[in-house]
Scaffold this active site. Structure first.
Site: not given
Ligand SMILES: Cc1cc2nc3c(=O)[nH]c(=O)nc-3n(C[C@H](O)[C@H](O)[C@H](O)COP(=O)(O)OP(=O)(O)OC[C@H]3O[C@@H](n4cnc5c(N)ncnc54)[C@H](O)[C@@H]3O)c2cc1C
Ligand SMILES: *[C@@H]1O[C@H](CO)[C@@H](O)[C@H](O)[C@H]1NC(C)=O
Ligand SMILES: *[C@@H]1O[C@H](CO)[C@@H](O)[C@H](O)[C@H]1NC(C)=O
Ligand SMILES: *[C@@H]1O[C@H](CO)[C@@H](O)[C@H](O)[C@H]1NC(C)=O
Length: 532
Positions: A170, A106, A470, A184, A472, A175-176, A104, A235
């Site tokens: 950032c 990248g 996950l 977070y 990170y 979003v994907g 999504s 998704i």
């Protein structure tokens, strides 16, 4: 009869001399059979010989480590323009046994959304599917996976100055990957994570069906709240819950050197921060620095510590709160900046205070270095001696930075089994190890330095398992080649770190929805081991 034999023979022959072309032709034929008109195919399917292949591939590579001539490349890129295109791509990938990477925004720190060393693969790039539909009356929005966080924040702000979404800081993050990976940001103490504000989602499953929450069922909807999307399907969109923010929020950034008591302040922050008013989020950056002693004029390698905050209220009430709870920091009114929420988004994304929100609609406003990240969860405050030896090491290395991200508040109120994301109550903050560099060929050395710091932290961080976040992405915690005999065993190594006690349930759901493991990457959730 003879004629038919001849044709079959020719096909086999062309397969053996040009496997790639044959995959392409077979794939295109399958897409056409699945109702994508031939005239549209060239707008969404790219092979390495097409002119657009490299620009399309590179436009969402966000880490120079995976932008090299030696980086494995996909044999096909598909950029769907409509949701049903995604369905056709999944059906045809399954039919042809094509390994699919889903990308999504990248921003995967190890490039797992567009790279694998594990055999040939194709790339499904979601960047064209990026519609955002905000509804203020019911305080929700539908957002497609290819949208970026900045675009989402802008579209919310366009319709309401007192609504927001508690995602990352950032603006170019997609979003994907971000939402399903339990993204977070600075609203997490008040409102929790992205997944705690997710109402519905549409996912294309392995059979090519487009399923909403009701159709996918509560198990799968649980799994994609923190388990990531890539193990389960594609998704296509999320329905999110908007959250309320006041018309005026306050931010500050206060820097302290070791001579200015940085060690003592960080030590205190660890016990104050997790319990403080949930309207306040204070992130701490620890960065390499050099300090000159005022008396001797001797310059020494050191670190500096920055306290960066978002407060859902005015500067006056923030000052009162800080005087009461964290007077040691010595926050002054002039350190604080009052603004709208959207201007605080720009502040967190490092724009100067003249920048207009419209910058959030620019999908390529940044440049990217070589990046490496690792993560840790901390459950008891690091003692002063620990911080001292950490600062000493960081001063020596002069390269790796740390980000201490405060938890507590809403995070403590949500059960660790409520979603697939397990790191809730009991964790007081999360550390991101942050290594950025721009010199070529320094990868092994710089990743080595990051690992040294990670080793040094072992006594102070979560244990059995040493937990990791996950989003990170860090392949050092384990990877999977998905060979039938070892896949589960390999998956369990990183799976327990990422999902802790939720790992078993994730494996069950994975096995039920994608038993043949079409949806996989180097760190996806494995299917259950076969056998009695
Ligand atoms: C500069 C930078 C800043 C960041 N800041 C934050 C932050 O503030 N907070 C935070 O939580 N995280 C942050 N991250 C991490 C970020 O949330 C994750 O990297 C996230 O997964 C990125 O999503 P993406 O769509 O951009 O990435 P991608 O690389 O496209 O995807 C990431 C993973 O999700 C999968 N995926 C992507 N799209 C789909 C889809 N549509 N369906 C199924 N699977 C999919 C991919 O296959 C891959 O496994 C940051 C990362 C970077 C590089
Ligand atoms: C990748 O390389 C191209 C040039 O080959 C460059 O334009 C682009 O900015 C690079 N992207 C990253 C993330 O390094
Ligand atoms: C550092 O902390 C000590 C004790 O906590 C205090 O006496 C001293 O004034 C502080 N120094 C600075 C520069 O804030
Ligand atoms: C904007 O930033 C500049 C430079 O950092 C500063 O001097 C100025 O006071 C800031 N203005 C506002 C309104 O915050």
């Amino acid at each position: 009869m003879n004629f038919l034999y001849f044709v079959v023979f020719l096909c086999l022959c062309s397969f053996s001399i040009g496997a790639k072309d044959n995959t392409y032709n077979g794939f295109v034929q399958c897409l056409i059979a699945n109702k994508i008109p031939n005239s549209e195919i060239q707008k969404l399917v790219f092979t390495p010989t097409s002119k657009s292949f490299t620009p399309v591939l590179q436009s969402y590579i966000r880490n120079r480590r995976f932008n090299l001539s030696t980086t494995p490349k996909p044999n096909i890129i598909i950029t769907p323009l409509q949701e049903f295109h995604v369905q056709a791509v999944v059906i045809c990938s399954k039919k042809l046994g094509m390994q699919l990477k889903i990308r999504s925004g990248g921003h995967d720190y190890e490039g797992l959304s567009y790279v694998t060393k594990n055999g040939p693969f194709s790339l499904l790039d979601m960047s064209n599917l990026r519609a955002i539909d905000v509804s203020i009356p019911d305080e929700t929005a539908w957002v497609q996976s290819g949208a970026l966080l900045g675009e989402l924040y802008y579209r919310i702000w366009e319709k309401s100055k007192v609504h927001a979404y508690p995602g990352g800081v950032c603006s170019l993050v997609g979003v994907g990957g971000h939402i399903a990976g339990a993204g977070y940001g600075n609203l997490l103490r008040k409102y929790g994570l992205t997944i705690d504000n997710l109402i519905d989602a549409k996912i294309v499953d392995v059979q090519g069906r487009l399923l909403d929450r009701k159709a996918m069922g509560e198990d799968l909807f649980w799994a994609i709240r923190g388990g990531g999307g890539a193990s389960f399907g594609v998704i296509v969109s999320y329905r999110i819950q908007l959250v309320r923010v006041p018309p005026v929020v306050t931010t500050f950034q206060v820097e302290k050197t070791v001579a200015q008591n940085a060690t003592d302040l960080l030590f205190r922050w660890q016990s104050i921060a997790p319990k403080i008013d949930p309207n306040l989020f204070i992130r701490v950056l620890v960065q390499p620095n050099s300090e000159t002693d005022a008396a001797t004029k001797v310059t020494q390698k050191s670190v500096k510590v920055s306290f960066i905050a978002e407060y859902l209220g005015t500067a006056d009430s923030l000052e009162t709160l800080m005087d009461k709870e964290f007077p040691q920091l010595g926050l002054k009114k002039q350190d604080c900046r009052e603004s709208s929420w959207i201007d605080s988004v720009l502040f967190w994304d490092n724009f100067d205070n003249k920048t207009k929100p419209e910058i959030l609609l620019d999908r390529q406003h940044n440049t990217y270095n070589y990046l490496k990240r690792k993560s840790d969860y901390i459950q008891t405050p690091i003692p002063v001696e620990g911080l001292t030896s950490l600062f000493k090491k960081m001063s020596e290395l002069q390269k790796v930075g740390l980000v201490f991200n405060q938890l507590g508040g809403k995070m403590d109120e949500i059960a660790s089994t409520a979603t697939a994301f397990p790191h809730r109550a009991g964790n007081i903050f999360m550390i991101q190890y942050s290594m950025n560099w721009d010199e070529d060929g320094a990868e092994i050395a710089n990743i080595g330095l990051t690992k040294q710091l990670f080793e040094l932290m072992t006594p102070y961080v979560s244990k059995n398992p040493r937990q990791a976040f996950l989003n990170y992405r860090d392949v050092d915690i384990g990877i999977n080649d998905h060979s039938p005999t070892t896949s589960y065993k390999q998956g369990k190594v990183y799976g327990l770190k990422l999902y802790n006690t939720n790992f078993d349930r994730l494996v069950k759901i994975k096995t039920a929805v994608d038993p043949e493991n079409l949806f996989r990457n180097d760190q996806s959730i494995p299917t259950a081991p076969k056998g009695p």
